[in-house]
Design a protein around this motif. Structure first.
Motif, PDB file in Angstrom:
ATOM      1  N   LYS A 120      54.405 -27.553  84.354  1.00 24.47           N
ATOM      2  CA  LYS A 120      55.361 -26.627  83.741  1.00 24.47           C
ATOM      3  C   LYS A 120      54.671 -25.311  83.390  1.00 24.47           C
ATOM      4  N   LYS A 121      53.377 -25.371  83.150  1.00 23.92           N
ATOM      5  CA  LYS A 121      52.607 -24.174  82.816  1.00 23.92           C
ATOM      6  C   LYS A 121      51.809 -23.646  84.004  1.00 23.92           C
ATOM      7  N   HIS A 122      51.374 -24.563  84.877  1.00 22.94           N
ATOM      8  CA  HIS A 122      50.520 -24.164  86.002  1.00 22.94           C
ATOM      9  C   HIS A 122      50.999 -24.875  87.274  1.00 22.94           C
ATOM     10  N   MET A 123      51.656 -24.142  88.166  1.00 20.75           N
ATOM     11  CA  MET A 123      52.150 -24.739  89.415  1.00 20.75           C
ATOM     12  C   MET A 123      51.055 -24.722  90.477  1.00 20.75           C
ATOM     13  N   ASP A 124      49.883 -25.218  90.115  1.00 22.63           N
ATOM     14  CA  ASP A 124      48.754 -25.285  91.036  1.00 22.63           C
ATOM     15  C   ASP A 124      47.812 -26.357  90.511  1.00 22.63           C
ATOM     16  N   HIS A 125      46.618 -26.436  91.087  1.00 20.52           N
ATOM     17  CA  HIS A 125      45.616 -27.374  90.586  1.00 20.52           C
ATOM     18  C   HIS A 125      44.335 -26.606  90.245  1.00 20.52           C
ATOM     19  N   SER A 126      44.527 -25.530  89.545  1.00 23.23           N
ATOM     20  CA  SER A 126      43.430 -24.673  89.121  1.00 23.23           C
ATOM     21  C   SER A 126      42.692 -25.310  87.947  1.00 23.23           C
ATOM     22  N   PRO A 127      41.524 -24.782  87.592  1.00 22.56           N
ATOM     23  CA  PRO A 127      40.816 -25.288  86.404  1.00 22.56           C
ATOM     24  C   PRO A 127      41.693 -25.235  85.147  1.00 22.56           C
ATOM     25  N   ALA A 128      42.532 -24.202  85.039  1.00 23.06           N
ATOM     26  CA  ALA A 128      43.419 -24.087  83.884  1.00 23.06           C
ATOM     27  C   ALA A 128      44.422 -25.242  83.855  1.00 23.06           C
ATOM     28  N   PHE A 129      44.879 -25.642  85.048  1.00 16.98           N
ATOM     29  CA  PHE A 129      45.822 -26.769  85.129  1.00 16.98           C
ATOM     30  C   PHE A 129      45.159 -28.049  84.635  1.00 16.98           C
ATOM     31  N   TRP A 130      43.953 -28.339  85.143  1.00 20.61           N
ATOM     32  CA  TRP A 130      43.276 -29.581  84.745  1.00 20.61           C
ATOM     33  C   TRP A 130      42.916 -29.584  83.269  1.00 20.61           C
ATOM     34  N   PRO A 134      48.497 -49.841  85.064  1.00 24.87           N
ATOM     35  CA  PRO A 134      48.249 -49.910  83.618  1.00 24.87           C
ATOM     36  C   PRO A 134      48.980 -48.770  82.917  1.00 24.87           C
ATOM     37  N   PRO A 135      49.498 -48.988  81.715  1.00 25.54           N
ATOM     38  CA  PRO A 135      50.257 -47.942  81.008  1.00 25.54           C
ATOM     39  C   PRO A 135      49.531 -46.611  80.901  1.00 25.54           C
ATOM     40  N   GLU A 136      48.208 -46.657  80.719  1.00 28.01           N
ATOM     41  CA  GLU A 136      47.471 -45.398  80.576  1.00 28.01           C
ATOM     42  C   GLU A 136      47.423 -44.617  81.896  1.00 28.01           C
ATOM     43  N   VAL A 137      47.512 -45.327  83.022  1.00 29.39           N
ATOM     44  CA  VAL A 137      47.533 -44.657  84.324  1.00 29.39           C
ATOM     45  C   VAL A 137      48.901 -44.026  84.557  1.00 29.39           C
ATOM     46  N   MET A 138      49.941 -44.779  84.237  1.00 28.14           N
ATOM     47  CA  MET A 138      51.300 -44.232  84.331  1.00 28.14           C
ATOM     48  C   MET A 138      51.429 -42.991  83.458  1.00 28.14           C
ATOM     49  N   ARG A 139      50.892 -43.046  82.251  1.00 22.97           N
ATOM     50  CA  ARG A 139      50.947 -41.904  81.337  1.00 22.97           C
ATOM     51  C   ARG A 139      50.183 -40.711  81.905  1.00 22.97           C
ATOM     52  N   TYR A 140      49.078 -40.982  82.602  1.00 25.56           N
ATOM     53  CA  TYR A 140      48.311 -39.891  83.209  1.00 25.56           C
ATOM     54  C   TYR A 140      49.163 -39.122  84.219  1.00 25.56           C
ATOM     55  N   VAL A 141      49.893 -39.842  85.071  1.00 17.30           N
ATOM     56  CA  VAL A 141      50.715 -39.170  86.094  1.00 17.30           C
ATOM     57  C   VAL A 141      51.810 -38.336  85.426  1.00 17.30           C
ATOM     58  N   VAL A 142      52.404 -38.869  84.370  1.00 16.29           N
ATOM     59  CA  VAL A 142      53.433 -38.106  83.659  1.00 16.29           C
ATOM     60  C   VAL A 142      52.846 -36.823  83.089  1.00 16.29           C
ATOM     61  N   MET A 143      51.700 -36.922  82.453  1.00 13.76           N
ATOM     62  CA  MET A 143      51.065 -35.734  81.878  1.00 13.76           C
ATOM     63  C   MET A 143      50.652 -34.743  82.962  1.00 13.76           C
ATOM     64  N   HIS A 144      50.234 -35.281  84.102  1.00 13.58           N
ATOM     65  CA  HIS A 144      49.869 -34.432  85.238  1.00 13.58           C
ATOM     66  C   HIS A 144      51.046 -33.548  85.635  1.00 13.58           C
ATOM     67  N   GLU A 145      52.220 -34.166  85.771  1.00  8.47           N
ATOM     68  CA  GLU A 145      53.386 -33.389  86.186  1.00  8.47           C
ATOM     69  C   GLU A 145      53.873 -32.458  85.083  1.00  8.47           C
ATOM     70  N   TRP A 168      52.655 -39.691  93.787  1.00  9.73           N
ATOM     71  CA  TRP A 168      53.057 -40.453  92.615  1.00  9.73           C
ATOM     72  C   TRP A 168      54.017 -39.670  91.741  1.00  9.73           C
ATOM     73  N   GLY A 169      53.985 -38.362  91.868  1.00  8.92           N
ATOM     74  CA  GLY A 169      54.887 -37.536  91.083  1.00  8.92           C
ATOM     75  C   GLY A 169      54.976 -36.147  91.673  1.00  8.92           C
ATOM     76  N   SER A 170      55.995 -35.403  91.265  1.00 16.09           N
ATOM     77  CA  SER A 170      56.143 -34.028  91.728  1.00 16.09           C
ATOM     78  C   SER A 170      56.934 -33.242  90.695  1.00 16.09           C
ATOM     79  N   CYS A 171      56.746 -31.931  90.708  1.00 18.90           N
ATOM     80  CA  CYS A 171      57.442 -31.035  89.793  1.00 18.90           C
ATOM     81  C   CYS A 171      57.940 -29.842  90.588  1.00 18.90           C
ATOM     82  N   SER A 172      59.247 -29.639  90.608  1.00 20.76           N
ATOM     83  CA  SER A 172      59.822 -28.533  91.368  1.00 20.76           C
ATOM     84  C   SER A 172      59.865 -27.274  90.518  1.00 20.76           C
ATOM     85  N   SER A 173      60.059 -26.145  91.165  1.00 23.33           N
ATOM     86  CA  SER A 173      60.132 -24.871  90.445  1.00 23.33           C
ATOM     87  C   SER A 173      61.353 -24.806  89.529  1.00 23.33           C
ATOM     88  N   SER A 174      62.355 -25.649  89.814  1.00 29.03           N
ATOM     89  CA  SER A 174      63.567 -25.681  88.984  1.00 29.03           C
ATOM     90  C   SER A 174      63.365 -26.504  87.712  1.00 29.03           C
TER      91      SER A 174
END
Length: 235
Positions: A196-206, A181-192, A162-168
């Motif tokens: 910018k701070k955590h290029m993984d899916h660690s507890p810190a990322f979540w 639903p708008p809140e789901v779309m917003r979730y994916v945006v916030m996920h990506e 649904w989304g991706s974030c490159s190192s660039s």
């Protein structure tokens, strides 16, 4: 061109394409639900097609489950009411017009008047939704601190992400999120943005995702996992 048809319990006949490959040791199956619904079988060069078909039948329950979860494409015609970006929109075709006109909601339903030839209707509706989706994504991004902003935002039509974030710093989003639903779309945006701070899916990322999104992040995440396939209903 398909070699066979795999008839589902629903009665739908799914085309089966069989490909022979040198060096392949085992038969493999790849059910595809979009952009077309078909099953691709890859088999060793000397393996008979009949053996491939029998193998497919052995995997019937698995294949049935995949196609049952994926919606059958629905063609959009003038008069249809579809929902995107949180709005119910009636599609109207007016061949005398050259462009589109969007009329904001009145009595709960907006109107999108689409110009041009009838055979271009779906393409023009799709392009309109994509352009509005990109604007909405950029609006959401502007609600967070600048340190999370991407260097570039791109719109894609992907089936597995649904989304991706490159190192660039480039972030890409599937425009089909416009149907969520708008809140789901917003979730994916916030996920990506959190990447910018955590290029993984660690507890810190979540934890960062939760901070950016706020209350309800788990509910939005569950909706996408459960109903995400429905976002491929159109086009």
């Amino acid at each position: 061109m398909s070699d066979y048809e795999f008839v589902l319990s629903s009665g739908e006949a799914v085309p089966v394409v069989i490909r022979s490959r040198r060096g392949l040791r085992n038969i493999t199956l790849r059910p595809k639900t979009q952009p077309v619904r078909e099953i691709v079988i890859s088999k060793p060069w000397l393996t008979p097609n009949l053996s491939a078909v029998r193998f497919l039948e052995q995997k019937r329950v698995w294949c049935e489950r995949i196609f049952a979860k994926a919606p059958i494409k629905q063609k959009i015609v003038s008069g249809d009411i579809i929902e995107f970006l949180g709005k119910k929109v009636e599609i109207k075709h007016d061949e005398s017009r050259r462009g589109n006109e969007f009329i904001e909601c009145d009595n709960g339903t907006c109107v999108l008047i689409v110009g041009g030839n009838a055979d271009m209707l779906e393409r023009r509706v799709r392009d309109f939704i994509k352009s509005q989706f990109l604007l909405s994504v950029k609006q959401i991004i502007r609600t967070v601190p600048r340190e999370f902003w991407p260097s570039r935002v791109a719109v894609r039509d992907t089936s597995s992400r649904w989304g991706s974030c490159s190192s660039s710093g480039t972030m890409s989003f599937s425009w089909r999120l416009a149907f969520a639903p708008p809140e789901v779309m917003r979730y994916v945006v916030m996920h990506e943005l959190a990447h910018k701070k955590h290029m993984d899916h660690s507890p810190a990322f979540w934890h960062q995702v939760s901070e950016l999104y706020g209350f309800g992040v788990e509910r939005a995440k569950r909706w996408l996992n459960q109903y995400g396939a429905q976002l491929h209903t159109y086009f």
